[in-house]
Design a protein around this motif. Structure first.
Motif, PDB file in Angstrom:
ATOM      1  N   SER A 286       0.723  -1.171   0.047  1.00 55.65           N
ATOM      2  CA  SER A 286       0.225  -0.084  -0.168  1.00 55.65           C
ATOM      3  C   SER A 286       0.633   1.151   0.051  1.00 55.65           C
ATOM      4  CB  SER A 286      -0.865  -0.042   1.165  1.00 55.65           C
ATOM      5  OG  SER A 286      -0.448  -0.237   2.534  1.00 55.65           O
ATOM      6  N   GLY A 287       2.303   1.102   0.098  1.00 53.85           N
ATOM      7  CA  GLY A 287       2.919   2.372   0.006  1.00 53.85           C
ATOM      8  C   GLY A 287       3.021   2.954  -1.035  1.00 53.85           C
ATOM      9  N   SER A 288       2.640   2.523  -2.302  1.00 53.03           N
ATOM     10  CA  SER A 288       2.455   3.367  -3.720  1.00 53.03           C
ATOM     11  C   SER A 288       0.825   3.223  -4.241  1.00 53.03           C
ATOM     12  CB  SER A 288       3.522   2.881  -4.558  1.00 53.03           C
ATOM     13  OG  SER A 288       2.983   1.416  -5.085  1.00 53.03           O
ATOM     14  N   ALA A 289       0.764   4.133  -4.828  1.00 52.81           N
ATOM     15  CA  ALA A 289      -0.897   4.352  -5.452  1.00 52.81           C
ATOM     16  C   ALA A 289      -0.793   5.097  -6.609  1.00 52.81           C
ATOM     17  CB  ALA A 289      -1.493   5.118  -4.370  1.00 52.81           C
ATOM     18  N   MET A 290      -1.781   4.807  -7.350  1.00 55.28           N
ATOM     19  CA  MET A 290      -1.949   5.694  -8.678  1.00 55.28           C
ATOM     20  C   MET A 290      -2.979   6.847  -8.377  1.00 55.28           C
ATOM     21  SD  MET A 290      -3.546   4.374 -12.471  1.00 55.28           S
ATOM     22  CE  MET A 290      -2.209   3.140 -12.733  1.00 55.28           C
ATOM     23  N   SER A 291      -2.589   7.972  -8.832  1.00 54.40           N
ATOM     24  CA  SER A 291      -3.372   9.315  -8.630  1.00 54.40           C
ATOM     25  C   SER A 291      -3.708  10.065  -9.965  1.00 54.40           C
ATOM     26  CB  SER A 291      -2.983   9.921  -7.549  1.00 54.40           C
ATOM     27  OG  SER A 291      -1.466  10.387  -7.721  1.00 54.40           O
ATOM     28  N   ILE A 292      -4.484  10.827  -9.986  1.00 53.77           N
ATOM     29  CA  ILE A 292      -4.605  11.640 -11.035  1.00 53.77           C
ATOM     30  C   ILE A 292      -3.751  12.903 -10.992  1.00 53.77           C
ATOM     31  CG2 ILE A 292      -6.248  13.406 -12.321  1.00 53.77           C
ATOM     32  CD1 ILE A 292      -8.478  11.753 -11.311  1.00 53.77           C
ATOM     33  N   SER A 293      -2.836  12.754 -12.104  1.00 56.05           N
ATOM     34  CA  SER A 293      -1.866  13.968 -12.218  1.00 56.05           C
ATOM     35  C   SER A 293      -1.986  15.024 -13.282  1.00 56.05           C
ATOM     36  CB  SER A 293      -0.506  13.186 -12.388  1.00 56.05           C
ATOM     37  OG  SER A 293      -0.684  12.434 -13.728  1.00 56.05           O
ATOM     38  N   ARG A 294      -3.205  14.713 -14.207  1.00 55.81           N
ATOM     39  CA  ARG A 294      -3.811  15.618 -15.115  1.00 55.81           C
ATOM     40  C   ARG A 294      -4.945  15.457 -15.255  1.00 55.81           C
ATOM     41  NH1 ARG A 294      -4.815  16.598 -20.405  1.00 55.81           N
ATOM     42  NH2 ARG A 294      -3.886  18.289 -21.556  1.00 55.81           N
ATOM     43  N   GLU A 295      -5.714  16.527 -14.793  1.00 52.65           N
ATOM     44  CA  GLU A 295      -7.493  16.243 -15.202  1.00 52.65           C
ATOM     45  C   GLU A 295      -7.698  16.622 -16.585  1.00 52.65           C
ATOM     46  OE1 GLU A 295      -9.389  15.802 -12.800  1.00 52.65           O
ATOM     47  OE2 GLU A 295      -8.784  16.086 -10.866  1.00 52.65           O
ATOM     48  N   ASP A 296      -8.811  16.164 -16.871  1.00 55.07           N
ATOM     49  CA  ASP A 296      -9.524  16.335 -18.254  1.00 55.07           C
ATOM     50  C   ASP A 296      -9.747  17.716 -18.241  1.00 55.07           C
ATOM     51  OD1 ASP A 296     -10.845  16.473 -20.661  1.00 55.07           O
ATOM     52  OD2 ASP A 296     -12.139  14.761 -20.108  1.00 55.07           O
ATOM     53  N   GLY A 297      -8.927  18.577 -19.118  1.00 62.36           N
ATOM     54  CA  GLY A 297      -9.345  20.071 -19.304  1.00 62.36           C
ATOM     55  C   GLY A 297     -10.235  20.195 -20.493  1.00 62.36           C
ATOM     56  N   GLY A 298     -11.154  19.352 -20.760  1.00 61.30           N
ATOM     57  CA  GLY A 298     -11.823  19.476 -21.978  1.00 61.30           C
ATOM     58  C   GLY A 298     -11.485  19.013 -23.345  1.00 61.30           C
ATOM     59  N   ASP A 299     -10.234  18.383 -23.375  1.00 57.20           N
ATOM     60  CA  ASP A 299      -9.566  17.609 -24.591  1.00 57.20           C
ATOM     61  C   ASP A 299      -9.842  16.362 -24.345  1.00 57.20           C
ATOM     62  OD1 ASP A 299      -7.786  17.086 -22.397  1.00 57.20           O
ATOM     63  OD2 ASP A 299      -5.912  18.022 -23.186  1.00 57.20           O
ATOM     64  N   GLY A 300     -10.283  15.506 -23.334  1.00 62.35           N
ATOM     65  CA  GLY A 300     -10.528  14.337 -23.528  1.00 62.35           C
ATOM     66  C   GLY A 300      -9.408  13.544 -22.789  1.00 62.35           C
ATOM     67  N   VAL A 301      -8.375  13.974 -22.151  1.00 61.51           N
ATOM     68  CA  VAL A 301      -7.185  13.301 -21.705  1.00 61.51           C
ATOM     69  C   VAL A 301      -7.092  13.612 -20.396  1.00 61.51           C
ATOM     70  CG1 VAL A 301      -4.857  13.248 -22.081  1.00 61.51           C
ATOM     71  CG2 VAL A 301      -5.980  14.077 -24.072  1.00 61.51           C
ATOM     72  N   THR A 302      -7.050  12.281 -19.653  1.00 61.66           N
ATOM     73  CA  THR A 302      -6.827  12.154 -18.068  1.00 61.66           C
ATOM     74  C   THR A 302      -5.473  11.591 -17.807  1.00 61.66           C
ATOM     75  OG1 THR A 302      -9.152  12.404 -17.688  1.00 61.66           O
ATOM     76  CG2 THR A 302      -7.569  11.751 -15.830  1.00 61.66           C
ATOM     77  N   CYS A 303      -4.529  11.939 -16.886  1.00 57.77           N
ATOM     78  CA  CYS A 303      -3.401  11.176 -16.872  1.00 57.77           C
ATOM     79  C   CYS A 303      -3.350  10.837 -15.317  1.00 57.77           C
ATOM     80  CB  CYS A 303      -2.114  12.165 -17.189  1.00 57.77           C
ATOM     81  SG  CYS A 303      -2.099  12.638 -18.656  1.00 57.77           S
ATOM     82  N   HIS A 304      -2.757   9.524 -15.118  1.00 58.05           N
ATOM     83  CA  HIS A 304      -2.603   8.974 -13.776  1.00 58.05           C
ATOM     84  C   HIS A 304      -1.195   8.548 -13.674  1.00 58.05           C
ATOM     85  CE1 HIS A 304      -6.815   8.221 -13.411  1.00 58.05           C
ATOM     86  NE2 HIS A 304      -6.891   8.405 -14.973  1.00 58.05           N
ATOM     87  N   THR A 305      -0.399   9.055 -12.444  1.00 60.22           N
ATOM     88  CA  THR A 305       0.829   8.639 -11.897  1.00 60.22           C
ATOM     89  C   THR A 305       0.896   7.958 -10.779  1.00 60.22           C
ATOM     90  OG1 THR A 305       1.587  10.696 -12.816  1.00 60.22           O
ATOM     91  CG2 THR A 305       3.248   9.714 -11.468  1.00 60.22           C
ATOM     92  N   ILE A 306       1.741   6.752 -10.696  1.00 56.66           N
ATOM     93  CA  ILE A 306       2.103   5.918  -9.734  1.00 56.66           C
ATOM     94  C   ILE A 306       3.235   6.401  -8.798  1.00 56.66           C
ATOM     95  CG2 ILE A 306       2.645   3.679  -8.722  1.00 56.66           C
ATOM     96  CD1 ILE A 306       1.371   2.543 -11.196  1.00 56.66           C
ATOM     97  N   SER A 307       3.081   6.790  -7.592  1.00 55.38           N
ATOM     98  CA  SER A 307       4.053   7.455  -6.880  1.00 55.38           C
ATOM     99  C   SER A 307       3.790   6.700  -5.424  1.00 55.38           C
ATOM    100  CB  SER A 307       3.979   8.919  -6.756  1.00 55.38           C
ATOM    101  OG  SER A 307       2.817   9.135  -6.252  1.00 55.38           O
ATOM    102  N   GLY A 308       5.085   6.971  -4.561  1.00 53.45           N
ATOM    103  CA  GLY A 308       4.859   6.334  -3.214  1.00 53.45           C
ATOM    104  C   GLY A 308       6.163   5.618  -2.818  1.00 53.45           C
ATOM    105  N   ASP A 309       6.384   4.762  -1.964  1.00 55.57           N
ATOM    106  CA  ASP A 309       7.414   4.163  -1.473  1.00 55.57           C
ATOM    107  C   ASP A 309       8.416   3.424  -2.184  1.00 55.57           C
ATOM    108  OD1 ASP A 309       6.587   5.153   0.929  1.00 55.57           O
ATOM    109  OD2 ASP A 309       5.788   3.138   1.841  1.00 55.57           O
TER     110      ASP A 309
END
Length: 453
Positions: A286-309
């Protein structure tokens, strides 16, 4: 200074290096004239676009790649000089700087021309760019595709030799330790399959599936080579499905026979999670998790980044909602995050020697006095006998001379003693993997600039 193994899983070695010196502008010329060439004795900066070079590869003969050195890296011009920008201008490259080398690999059925528009990234960020040609428009990347896969072409060896050759022939302008890869479709499979050659990669609509099996060991001595990844995939891709390509009859099939080459379907997000753990060292707990790193700003693209221990490098996926395989009307028009990839690579290169990257200015500020250059990759001119106040040279004291002699005698003794202790207590010493400060683990964007990650 900084080093990284280049030995690929399927390394090509040869006692001799037979490199053709054929050059030809391929941007201005029609496709029918690509095979024409003009000899030259050294690499120069051409204002006319990428130039063709060839390498001799065992079993297949000459293979082609296209080399682009942007005007900003040409001596005698900053890119705006009228004379240097003339169509026939050729200037020597700047040998006093070191910049990232970026390889861009085309899709199955495509050619180098498919990727030529990415030279704009090289212009924007002062990258040296190489655009290789696949055998019969294909790459052998285990799962995909065509002639190269069917005939077991050594494309890992080909890319490895390109990197070594360009590094040697440009006299230090690029380094294998700051080499990056972009790949679309079959090219995406290829840059992930050959991840051991790159410091960071950006696969688009294509990637290997079994991360540990497909790219390990990435070096001959089984040492882990960290490679940051910036994936892109569209949820409505009908050619290489985001849910995976496999032999499972209940799953939708992918194009080009890809589904026949994988027994288990692994989604793009599943590949990212495996990459974060197996390649980049993130904790599987549980030390690392995927989180939203770029919200969809109307262009239909959402980015997710894995970070943590334990994470040593960035692992990010950008999910596109409506772009399919990024092939309609063309890859250049459909894929609009080229500059985001440019920033991803530029920030990584800047941070190799702990520089500070500014996405707004697209510049790298060197924090250490011992390095310099656009990306702080060149050994600096500062030394201990130069005054930081007025720049005048200080006299070399006898005390300094004595200290040098003492250090020269003591250091070897300490090294030998350490080796002796290691043999006595081998379990007390394990090889630690340095945490790479290559790309921020947090948000990919700021309020002002979507590329500030």
């Amino acid at each position: 200074r900084w080093s990284r193994s280049l030995t690929p899983r399927r390394a090509y070695t040869s006692p001799t290096r037979n490199v053709s010196t054929e050059f030809r502008d391929v941007t201005a010329a029609p496709r029918s004239s690509w095979c024409d060439s003009q000899p030259t004795m050294s690499i120069t900066c051409s204002q006319d676009g990428p130039v063709k070079r060839t390498l001799e590869m065992p079993g297949v003969g000459k293979r082609t790649y296209h080399l682009y050195i942007p005007p900003s890296l040409c001596s005698g011009t900053d890119g705006d000089d009228d004379e240097a920008s003339s169509p026939n201008a050729n200037n020597p490259i700047i040998a006093s700087d070191t910049v990232p080398l970026v390889l861009a690999l085309h899709c199955y059925g495509g050619t180098a021309r498919t990727m030529m528009h990415l030279t704009k990234i090289a212009d924007e960020y002062s990258f040296v760019m190489v655009i290789p040609e696949g055998m019969s428009s294909s790459w052998n990347s285990k799962y995909c595709c065509g002639y190269a896969l069917d005939n077991d072409i050594d494309d890992v060896g080909f890319l490895s030799k390109i990197i070594r050759t360009v590094e040697d022939d440009t006299g230090g302008l690029v380094s294998r330790d700051a080499t990056y890869g972009i790949g679309w479709s079959n090219g995406g499979y290829m840059v992930t399959y050959a991840a051991g050659l790159f410091r960071a990669i950006a696969p688009i609509s294509g990637h290997i599936y079994n991360v540990r099996e497909d790219i390990f060991p990435m070096t001959a001595d089984d040492d882990v080579t960290t490679t940051a990844i910036f994936m892109h995939h569209s949820v409505n891709d009908q050619y290489v499905r985001m849910t995976g390509c496999c032999t499972n009859s209940s799953m939708p099939k992918c194009c080009c026979g890809i589904s026949q080459n994988a027994d288990i379907c692994v989604s793009a997000e599943g590949v990212l999670r495996s990459w974060a753990v197996d390649v980049n060292g993130c904790s599987s707990a549980s030390g690392s998790a995927m989180s939203i790193s770029r919200e969809d700003g109307g262009d239909g693209v959402t980015c997710h980044t894995i970070s943590g221990d334990g994470c040593r490098a960035n692992a990010t996926i950008c999910i596109h909602s409506t772009e399919g395989h990024f092939n309609s009307p063309s890859f250049e028009a459909a894929f609009r995050m080229q500059n985001d990839i440019g920033d991803f690579f530029a920030r990584d290169a800047c941070l190799i020697n702990r520089g500070t990257w500014s996405a707004e200015d697209r510049s790298c500020t060197c924090e250490a006095a011992s390095v310099e250059g656009r990306y702080c990759l060149v050994d600096g001119i500062a030394s201990s006998n130069v005054s930081e106040v007025d720049g005048t040279e200080r006299p070399f004291s006898s005390t300094s001379f004595v200290l040098i002699l003492v250090c020269g005698a003591v250091v070897p003794v300490l090294f030998l003693a350490l080796q002796w202790v290691k043999r006595l207590v081998p379990r007390r010493f394990t090889k630690a993997s340095e945490v790479r400060k290559d790309v921020e683990m947090g948000s990919l964007m700021t309020d002002r600039d979507l590329r500030s990650y």
